[in-house]
Design an enzyme around this catalytic site. Structure first.
Site: not given
Length: 148
Positions: A56, A58
């Site tokens: 992801h 993040e």
């Protein structure tokens, strides 16, 4: 008006990463990490490219930021992300000790605030809804084009 060093300025940078993700056929989520008014990490979703469900935006941004500052804790850093982090990313945010998280659009299905509202450490400042409409539009456009 977007001015340097405010949340809208940095979210625009994260949106550029989300647009790169969309161009690559990835779910369009972008993230940046800021330290001392300087962008030290940029990332976007790469789950398809890397064939890794943990890739992801993040997670990739946190790893890049830790490498940039030479340590695993990001105490004086802010994460800007176009979509509300999931629970997995929320855990990584807590473990990395980010000081602040700013997200654009809410993720009603998989966002941490619905599924795991206590996943973030209580000391982490959370700012919601910065450029939410623009962030949501990138996701909506991606899925609309995918279904054509």
């Amino acid at each position: 008006m977007i001015t340097p060093f405010d949340d809208a300025y940095y979210m625009r940078q994260a949106l550029q990463e989300a647009e790169l993700a969309a161009e690559e056929g990835e779910i369009p989520v972008g993230a940046i990490v800021v330290w001392k008014n300087r962008i030290i990490a940029r990332a976007h979703n790469q789950t398809e490219r890397l064939m890794d469900v943990t890739a992801h935006a993040e997670m990739l941004a946190i790893t890049a930021a830790a490498n940039a500052i030479g340590g695993k804790y990001l105490k004086d850093c802010t994460l800007y992300v176009t979509l509300e982090p999931c629970t997995m990313c929320g855990g990584a945010i807590s473990w990395s000790q980010l000081s602040k998280v700013v997200f654009g659009a809410r993720d009603e299905k998989r966002g941490f605030e619905r599924l795991s509202p206590n996943v973030l450490h209580s000391k982490i400042e959370v700012v919601r809804g910065i450029m939410a409409a623009e962030c949501q539009a990138v996701v909506d456009d991606f899925f609309k084009n995918l279904r054509k």
